[in-house]
Design a protein around this motif. Structure first.
Motif, short mmCIF file in Angstrom:
data_model
loop_
_atom_site.label_atom_id
_atom_site.label_comp_id
_atom_site.label_asym_id
_atom_site.label_seq_id
_atom_site.Cartn_x
_atom_site.Cartn_y
_atom_site.Cartn_z
N ALA A 180 0.84 -1.20 0.00
CA ALA A 180 0.00 0.00 0.00
C ALA A 180 0.88 1.25 0.00
O ALA A 180 1.91 1.31 0.68
CB ALA A 180 -0.90 -0.02 1.23
N GLY A 181 0.47 2.24 -0.76
CA GLY A 181 1.21 3.50 -0.83
C GLY A 181 2.34 3.52 -1.83
O GLY A 181 3.04 4.53 -1.96
N SER A 182 2.55 2.40 -2.55
CA SER A 182 3.66 2.34 -3.52
C SER A 182 3.51 3.37 -4.63
O SER A 182 4.50 3.86 -5.16
CB SER A 182 3.75 0.93 -4.12
OG SER A 182 4.11 -0.02 -3.15
N TRP A 183 2.26 3.67 -4.99
CA TRP A 183 2.02 4.62 -6.07
C TRP A 183 1.71 6.03 -5.55
O TRP A 183 1.26 6.89 -6.30
CB TRP A 183 0.87 4.15 -6.95
CG TRP A 183 1.22 2.97 -7.80
CD1 TRP A 183 0.82 1.69 -7.65
CD2 TRP A 183 2.07 2.99 -8.96
NE1 TRP A 183 1.36 0.88 -8.63
CE2 TRP A 183 2.13 1.65 -9.46
CE3 TRP A 183 2.80 3.99 -9.63
CZ2 TRP A 183 2.88 1.31 -10.58
CZ3 TRP A 183 3.54 3.63 -10.74
CH2 TRP A 183 3.58 2.32 -11.20
N SER A 184 1.99 6.27 -4.27
CA SER A 184 1.70 7.58 -3.69
C SER A 184 2.81 8.57 -4.00
O SER A 184 4.00 8.26 -3.88
CB SER A 184 1.55 7.46 -2.18
OG SER A 184 1.45 8.74 -1.59
N PRO A 185 2.46 9.82 -4.40
CA PRO A 185 3.49 10.84 -4.65
C PRO A 185 4.04 11.46 -3.37
O PRO A 185 4.93 12.31 -3.43
CB PRO A 185 2.73 11.88 -5.48
CG PRO A 185 1.31 11.73 -5.07
CD PRO A 185 1.11 10.27 -4.76
N SER A 186 3.54 11.04 -2.22
CA SER A 186 4.06 11.58 -0.96
C SER A 186 5.38 10.89 -0.62
O SER A 186 5.75 9.88 -1.21
CB SER A 186 3.05 11.35 0.16
OG SER A 186 2.82 9.97 0.35
N GLY A 187 6.07 11.44 0.36
CA GLY A 187 7.32 10.84 0.80
C GLY A 187 8.48 11.06 -0.16
O GLY A 187 9.39 10.24 -0.24
N PHE A 188 8.45 12.16 -0.88
CA PHE A 188 9.52 12.45 -1.86
C PHE A 188 10.84 12.71 -1.14
O PHE A 188 10.91 13.47 -0.18
CB PHE A 188 9.14 13.67 -2.70
CG PHE A 188 10.20 14.11 -3.66
CD1 PHE A 188 10.55 13.31 -4.73
CD2 PHE A 188 10.84 15.33 -3.50
CE1 PHE A 188 11.53 13.71 -5.63
CE2 PHE A 188 11.81 15.74 -4.40
CZ PHE A 188 12.16 14.93 -5.46
N ASN A 189 11.91 12.07 -1.62
CA ASN A 189 13.25 12.25 -1.06
C ASN A 189 14.17 12.75 -2.17
O ASN A 189 14.57 11.98 -3.06
CB ASN A 189 13.75 10.92 -0.50
CG ASN A 189 15.07 11.05 0.23
OD1 ASN A 189 16.02 11.64 -0.27
ND2 ASN A 189 15.15 10.50 1.44
N LEU A 190 14.50 14.03 -2.15
CA LEU A 190 15.27 14.65 -3.23
C LEU A 190 16.64 14.02 -3.43
O LEU A 190 17.01 13.72 -4.58
CB LEU A 190 15.40 16.16 -3.01
CG LEU A 190 16.18 16.92 -4.09
CD1 LEU A 190 15.51 16.78 -5.45
CD2 LEU A 190 16.33 18.39 -3.71
N PRO A 191 17.45 13.81 -2.37
CA PRO A 191 18.78 13.21 -2.61
C PRO A 191 18.70 11.85 -3.29
O PRO A 191 19.46 11.57 -4.22
CB PRO A 191 19.35 13.10 -1.19
CG PRO A 191 18.67 14.17 -0.42
CD PRO A 191 17.27 14.20 -0.96
#
Length: 464
Positions: A180-191
């Motif tokens: 669950a949440g694999s396709w969510s755009p949240s949790g972005f980690n720039l590095p």
């Protein structure tokens, strides 16, 4: 088919053939294999979820393929292999530096692709892994010995095979359950996103030493725009497709990367033998590219010092020798493939990207595609033995990358300050482009002032 008689020399007009649309199948099929899939999987391994992995794959490919396809367009114009063109920038002897690095790259990809293919063959037929490596590499040797036209023809037919089989594979893979949440755009980690984009873009840029090898036989009047776009479209479609399958499989199947080829084939159930065959064909396909490119680059490296004539026997000697070295690397690297592969692909980018920047700036901006082919093969020609401007620009560019490198062996202070983001490849493009352009334009302008205007007759002698 006859063994190819040409190697690094100029392809005359009467031997040119083919159409630029043939490059689509060459570069589509060249990416439809497990090594591409594993490279895409690294985005998940680094820590991105499915959504951001797919975004990184698309962004990295769209950017990296610009440089890759720009090299392809050089082939019809110059009619010589990709890496020998470096003599016009580095000098006839100076070009040995990028050539050695590229030979190392070819051997690395030959070893890793051969190992992945052998794992599948070993699982399918219950063969010893070392024996499987040897079998596949012997077949690769035979294809490479025949050369350019056979490789083109194989890629043409494999395009249809890969397209049909991987349509079915895509349907199967997209049905696999993911967390669950694999396709969510949240949790972005720039590095981590930047590191992933770097690896994906490097995958495309690492094809830069290959591409003109497969477009140099096209007619001289070939539309260069078509050469670019057919190459670009083929490599983007094949790479994005396989990399997206890679991140899906890695997310859905625990320990997928422990034996990626077999795990993919098993998704076909009773029809797994079809995927086993397709995977093996894919690894043979790309390894013919790796062995062919290594042969060209090795001959280019040796030629200034020996002026050898590449007869079929000489060709066999070179190809067989390189195949043996690559086979030994595959056998020795069986135990720790994934970590070795990650370090290898990142290491390549730090040295290869400054080369591609210098080569493209020189071709498209500084000299506008006008070169003396005769002088590229002449130690005492206009390009000289060593071009100090290029050497300085290249060395400074690699040094500029060091603080921003991120590998398991070394993490630069710049990369640490940005949380592990690897932006060295961006500096590897920008720094040499600016340095080389400014210094080389100044040098060429001063030479024109000293030598005076060139007559029409002299100018034609320096053109193809």
């Amino acid at each position: 088919m006859k063994i190819e008689t040409r190697s690094i020399e100029y392809i005359p007009a009467n031997e040119r053939h083919g159409k630029p649309r043939g490059l689509f199948s060459v570069w589509f099929a060249a990416n439809m294999h497990i090594t591409t899939l594993v490279t895409g999987s690294l985005c998940v391994t680094f820590g991105l979820n499915l959504f951001w992995s797919v975004v990184a794959i698309i962004v990295g490919n769209l950017l990296g393929a610009i440089f890759m396809a720009s090299h392809s367009a050089q082939g019809p114009k110059l009619g010589i292999p990709q890496m020998i063109q470096s003599r016009a920038q580095f000098g006839v002897i100076g070009a040995v530096i990028p050539l050695i690095l590229v030979i190392f790259m070819y051997l690395g990809f030959f070893a890793s692709s051969g190992l992945l293919g052998a794992q599948v063959l070993s699982s399918a037929l219950n063969l010893n892994l070392t024996v499987s490596i040897i079998i596949l590499n012997v077949i690769t040797f035979i294809v490479t010995m025949v050369g350019h036209d056979l490789i083109h023809k194989i890629q043409k037919y494999l395009t249809w095979v890969f397209f049909l089989v991987f349509i079915a594979a895509t349907v199967i893979v997209f049905k696999l359950p993911v967390p669950a949440g694999s396709w969510s755009p949240s949790g972005f980690n720039l590095p981590i996103f930047m590191l992933s984009v770097s690896v994906v873009a490097t995958w495309q840029i690492s094809y830069a030493p290959y591409v003109a090898d497969y477009s140099r036989y096209l007619p001289i009047d070939t539309n260069y725009s078509k050469t670019f776009w057919y190459t670009y479209a083929g490599t983007i479609l094949g790479t994005v497709w396989m990399m997206v399958l890679g991140v899906l499989l890695t997310t859905a199947i625990p320990n997928f990367l422990s034996n990626s080829g077999t795990n993919l084939a098993n998704q076909f159930g009773s029809l797994s033998i079809i995927m086993f065959v397709v995977i093996i064909l894919g690894q043979l396909s790309i390894n013919a590219f790796n062995l062919y490119g290594a042969f060209m680059s090795t001959v280019t490296t040796v030629e200034p010092f020996s002026k050898i004539k590449v007869t079929p026997k000489v060709r066999m000697f070179f190809v067989a020798g390189i195949a043996v070295v690559g086979t030994l690397l595959s056998i020795l690297g069986q135990g720790n493939f994934l970590s070795n592969f990650i370090d290898f692909i990142l290491f390549i980018s730090y040295f290869l990207i400054p080369w591609t920047a210098i080569n493209l700036i020189d071709f498209y901006v500084v000299r506008h595609g006008e070169y003396s082919i005769k002088d590229i093969f002449d130690l005492n020609g206009k390009y000289g033995k060593i071009n100090k401007i290029t050497s300085i620009s290249y060395i400074i560019s690699v040094i500029a990358e060091v603080p921003f490198m991120n590998t398991s062996i070394y993490v630069g202070p710049g990369a640490k300050a940005m949380g592990g983001a690897d932006v060295a490849w961006i500096l590897g493009l920008v720094v040499p482009s600016v340095l080389y352009y400014v210094l080389m334009k100044r040098k060429l302008k001063s030479e024109e002032t000293i030598e005076g205007p060139i007559s029409f007759e002299d100018e034609q002698l320096h053109k193809i």
